[in-house]
Design a protein around this motif. Structure first.
Motif, PDB file in Angstrom:
ATOM      1  N   HIS A   1      -3.525 -10.275  -4.078  1.00 39.00           N
ATOM      2  CA  HIS A   1      -4.674 -10.052  -3.177  1.00 39.00           C
ATOM      3  C   HIS A   1      -5.934  -9.684  -3.944  1.00 39.00           C
ATOM      4  CE1 HIS A   1      -2.088  -9.282   0.680  1.00 39.00           C
ATOM      5  NE2 HIS A   1      -2.102 -10.536   0.302  1.00 39.00           N
TER       6      HIS A   1
ATOM      7  N   ALA B   1       0.814  -1.224   0.000  1.00 40.95           N
ATOM      8  CA  ALA B   1       0.000   0.000   0.000  1.00 40.95           C
ATOM      9  C   ALA B   1       0.844   1.269   0.000  1.00 40.95           C
ATOM     10  CB  ALA B   1      -0.941  -0.023   1.208  1.00 40.95           C
TER      11      ALA B   1
ATOM     12  N   ASP C   1      -2.568   3.965   3.375  1.00 36.53           N
ATOM     13  CA  ASP C   1      -2.108   2.580   3.565  1.00 36.53           C
ATOM     14  C   ASP C   1      -2.880   1.997   4.750  1.00 36.53           C
ATOM     15  OD1 ASP C   1       1.064   3.656   5.059  1.00 36.53           O
ATOM     16  OD2 ASP C   1      -0.965   3.569   5.871  1.00 36.53           O
ATOM     17  N   PHE C   2      -2.382   0.889   5.296  1.00 32.91           N
ATOM     18  CA  PHE C   2      -3.165   0.182   6.325  1.00 32.91           C
ATOM     19  C   PHE C   2      -2.588   0.354   7.729  1.00 32.91           C
ATOM     20  CE2 PHE C   2      -6.074  -1.794   3.518  1.00 32.91           C
ATOM     21  CZ  PHE C   2      -5.392  -2.015   2.339  1.00 32.91           C
ATOM     22  N   ARG C   3      -1.233   0.250   7.829  1.00 31.32           N
ATOM     23  CA  ARG C   3      -0.670   0.121   9.189  1.00 31.32           C
ATOM     24  C   ARG C   3       0.207   1.288   9.634  1.00 31.32           C
ATOM     25  NH1 ARG C   3      -1.124  -4.438   6.649  1.00 31.32           N
ATOM     26  NH2 ARG C   3      -2.498  -5.979   7.578  1.00 31.32           N
TER      27      ARG C   3
ATOM     28  N   ALA D   1       8.679   6.345  -1.688  1.00 28.89           N
ATOM     29  CA  ALA D   1       8.806   5.468  -2.865  1.00 28.89           C
ATOM     30  C   ALA D   1       9.026   6.284  -4.138  1.00 28.89           C
ATOM     31  CB  ALA D   1       7.546   4.619  -2.996  1.00 28.89           C
TER      32      ALA D   1
ATOM     33  N   THR E   1       0.281   5.533  -1.630  1.00 27.82           N
ATOM     34  CA  THR E   1      -0.134   6.659  -0.764  1.00 27.82           C
ATOM     35  C   THR E   1       0.079   7.990  -1.473  1.00 27.82           C
ATOM     36  OG1 THR E   1       2.042   6.626   0.300  1.00 27.82           O
ATOM     37  CG2 THR E   1       0.249   5.463   1.438  1.00 27.82           C
ATOM     38  N   GLU E   2       1.093   8.057  -2.344  1.00 27.41           N
ATOM     39  CA  GLU E   2       1.332   9.327  -3.061  1.00 27.41           C
ATOM     40  C   GLU E   2       0.275   9.546  -4.156  1.00 27.41           C
ATOM     41  OE1 GLU E   2       5.857   8.159  -2.341  1.00 27.41           O
ATOM     42  OE2 GLU E   2       5.653   9.467  -4.073  1.00 27.41           O
TER      43      GLU E   2
ATOM     44  N   TRP F   1      -6.394   0.826   9.031  1.00 28.91           N
ATOM     45  CA  TRP F   1      -6.700  -0.042  10.185  1.00 28.91           C
ATOM     46  C   TRP F   1      -6.591   0.693  11.520  1.00 28.91           C
ATOM     47  CZ3 TRP F   1      -9.388  -2.284   7.186  1.00 28.91           C
ATOM     48  CH2 TRP F   1      -9.024  -3.219   6.218  1.00 28.91           C
TER      49      TRP F   1
ATOM     50  N   ASN G   1      11.046   1.671   1.966  1.00 27.19           N
ATOM     51  CA  ASN G   1       9.857   1.770   2.800  1.00 27.19           C
ATOM     52  C   ASN G   1      10.058   2.858   3.845  1.00 27.19           C
ATOM     53  OD1 ASN G   1       7.194   0.308   3.312  1.00 27.19           O
ATOM     54  ND2 ASN G   1       8.030   0.539   5.377  1.00 27.19           N
ATOM     55  N   ARG G   2       9.062   3.682   4.033  1.00 26.44           N
ATOM     56  CA  ARG G   2       9.131   4.676   5.124  1.00 26.44           C
ATOM     57  C   ARG G   2       8.819   3.936   6.425  1.00 26.44           C
ATOM     58  NH1 ARG G   2       6.147   9.046   2.760  1.00 26.44           N
ATOM     59  NH2 ARG G   2       7.590  10.535   1.837  1.00 26.44           N
TER      60      ARG G   2
ATOM     61  N   SER H   1       5.800  -1.721   1.700  1.00 24.84           N
ATOM     62  CA  SER H   1       5.047  -2.747   2.427  1.00 24.84           C
ATOM     63  C   SER H   1       5.678  -2.959   3.798  1.00 24.84           C
ATOM     64  CB  SER H   1       5.055  -4.081   1.664  1.00 24.84           C
ATOM     65  OG  SER H   1       4.344  -5.069   2.431  1.00 24.84           O
ATOM     66  N   SER H   2       4.819  -3.132   4.813  1.00 31.57           N
ATOM     67  CA  SER H   2       5.328  -3.418   6.171  1.00 31.57           C
ATOM     68  C   SER H   2       5.774  -4.876   6.284  1.00 31.57           C
ATOM     69  CB  SER H   2       4.227  -3.134   7.198  1.00 31.57           C
ATOM     70  OG  SER H   2       3.111  -4.009   6.953  1.00 31.57           O
TER      71      SER H   2
HETATM   72  N1  APR Z   1       6.897   5.654   0.434  1.00 28.85           N
HETATM   73  C1  APR Z   1       7.467   4.600   1.089  1.00 28.85           C
HETATM   74  N2  APR Z   1       6.828   3.900   2.074  1.00 28.85           N
HETATM   75  C2  APR Z   1       5.570   4.307   2.392  1.00 28.85           C
HETATM   76  C3  APR Z   1       4.923   5.391   1.749  1.00 28.85           C
HETATM   77  C4  APR Z   1       5.639   6.069   0.734  1.00 28.85           C
HETATM   78  N3  APR Z   1       5.108   7.108   0.073  1.00 28.85           N
HETATM   79  N4  APR Z   1       3.671   5.532   2.309  1.00 28.85           N
HETATM   80  C5  APR Z   1       3.567   4.563   3.249  1.00 28.85           C
HETATM   81  N5  APR Z   1       4.692   3.829   3.302  1.00 28.85           N
HETATM   82  C6  APR Z   1       4.963   2.642   4.128  1.00 28.85           C
HETATM   83  C7  APR Z   1       4.308   2.670   5.487  1.00 28.85           C
HETATM   84  O1  APR Z   1       5.122   3.313   6.451  1.00 28.85           O
HETATM   85  C8  APR Z   1       4.150   1.172   5.783  1.00 28.85           C
HETATM   86  O2  APR Z   1       5.305   0.676   6.441  1.00 28.85           O
HETATM   87  O3  APR Z   1       4.357   1.558   3.453  1.00 28.85           O
HETATM   88  C9  APR Z   1       4.053   0.528   4.402  1.00 28.85           C
HETATM   89  C10 APR Z   1       2.661   0.003   4.095  1.00 28.85           C
HETATM   90  O4  APR Z   1       2.410  -1.101   4.966  1.00 28.85           O
HETATM   91  P1  APR Z   1       0.901  -1.578   5.208  1.00 28.85           P
HETATM   92  O5  APR Z   1       0.058  -0.399   5.471  1.00 28.85           O
HETATM   93  O6  APR Z   1       0.962  -2.686   6.209  1.00 28.85           O
HETATM   94  O7  APR Z   1       0.435  -2.149   3.792  1.00 28.85           O
HETATM   95  P2  APR Z   1       0.774  -3.548   3.144  1.00 28.85           P
HETATM   96  O8  APR Z   1       2.130  -4.009   3.547  1.00 28.85           O
HETATM   97  O9  APR Z   1       0.499  -3.423   1.693  1.00 28.85           O
HETATM   98  O10 APR Z   1      -0.344  -4.511   3.801  1.00 28.85           O
HETATM   99  C11 APR Z   1      -0.425  -5.823   3.308  1.00 28.85           C
HETATM  100  O11 APR Z   1      -2.483  -6.140   4.543  1.00 28.85           O
HETATM  101  O12 APR Z   1      -4.531  -5.328   5.243  1.00 28.85           O
HETATM  102  C12 APR Z   1      -3.898  -6.151   4.333  1.00 28.85           C
HETATM  103  O13 APR Z   1      -4.773  -6.743   2.252  1.00 28.85           O
HETATM  104  C13 APR Z   1      -4.150  -5.691   2.928  1.00 28.85           C
HETATM  105  O14 APR Z   1      -2.689  -5.922   1.025  1.00 28.85           O
HETATM  106  C14 APR Z   1      -2.764  -5.445   2.366  1.00 28.85           C
HETATM  107  C15 APR Z   1      -1.862  -6.261   3.278  1.00 28.85           C
END
Ligand code: APR
Length: 246
Positions: A117, A22, A32-34, A229, A26-27, A40, A211-212, A190-191
């Protein structure tokens, strides 16, 4: 400078497969989710995005996904999606495995996209396996709380993997094969908290992360770039284009 180091890794360690979450969207205005401002933090995923919630209260699940489908269809690809598509066209990225359901990689021009997904492209009937395209689903949602299957009348399920569901077998098999044959998996946004996708980087002979903030696999990464990103992948492209990479 970490973009130059990442460009070097991409150049050296081919084939390279990108794995996105996610954070790559975000840009484009999609939360995103977490992270602290993630979805969330506002709503319980097991209330709106699990197969149990869908069976118990499909209206609640569809009210969540109705908003998401509108938001995702209005979003535009950002610099990160475009950079990944450019890397694919230049032969430096073999494919993109994405956890995202927003179709933005394909809309940015990426051709080989593995959606592990699912996506908002359609909704599925669990009764007769009918697949209803998103625009027909949205039309139904204008008039009713939940869309129904035109074939058998069952309530349709959003075309995304809900918590408690298995991932699409063909997509996950292909993603695993791509990771195992990659000399570099590049994780972007992705986290790495949600398995089995979070395990894909460990299938490769090496992986890097853009990843941030922290991820679950930072310690094992060849390189971790803790930055945005879009800016990072744009800088990587500049390094590769300027030939700064040996
Ligand atoms: N650049 C870099 N990193 C970013 C940016 C950005 N512009 N914006 C957000 N992030 C980082 C966040 O800090 C976070 O660590 O991206 C990560 C997104 O992690 P999650 O929100 O956990 O999303 P994701 O890893 O895709 O979740 C996996 O969980 O809820 C389910 O199905 C859903 O596919 C999703 C899965």
């Amino acid at each position: 400078m970490s973009a130059a180091a990442l460009a070097e890794l991409i150049r050296e360690r081919q084939p390279c497969v990108v794995l996105t979450g996610a954070g790559v969207s975000t840009e484009s205005g999609i939360p995103d989710f977490r992270s602290d401002t993630g979805i969330w933090a506002e709503v319980d995923p097991f209330e709106v995005a699990s197969i149990h919630a869908f069976r118990r209260d499909p209206d609640r699940v569809w009210s969540f996904y109705r908003e998401r489908i509108h938001l995702l269809l209005e979003a535009q690809p950002n610099a990160a999606h475009e950079a990944i598509a450019t890397l694919e066209r230049s032969g430096l990225v073999q494919a993109v495995v994405t956890q995202n359901i927003d179709l933005l990689h394909s809309r940015a021009g990426s051709r080989d996209v593995v959606e592990v997904h699912g996506s908002i492209r359609s909704a599925q009937c669990l009764g007769c396996l009918w697949s209803e395209p998103a625009d027909a689903v949205l039309a139904q949602l204008e008039a009713a709380a939940t869309p129904s299957c035109p074939q058998c009348g069952e309530v349709l399920k959003p075309g995304v993997v809900l918590f408690g569901e298995l991932l699409p077998a063909a997509a996950m098999e292909r993603a695993t094969h791509l990771a195992r044959s990659a000399r570099l998996v590049l994780v972007v946004g992705s986290s790495l908290e949600v398995w089995p996708v979070a395990g894909l980087p460990l299938e490769a002979r090496g992986f890097a992360i853009v990843n941030r903030g922290p991820t679950a696999l930072d310690e094992q990464a060849l390189l971790k770039v803790d930055a945005g990103a879009g800016e990072t992948l744009r800088a990587v492209l500049d390094c590769l284009e300027e030939g700064l990479v040996s």
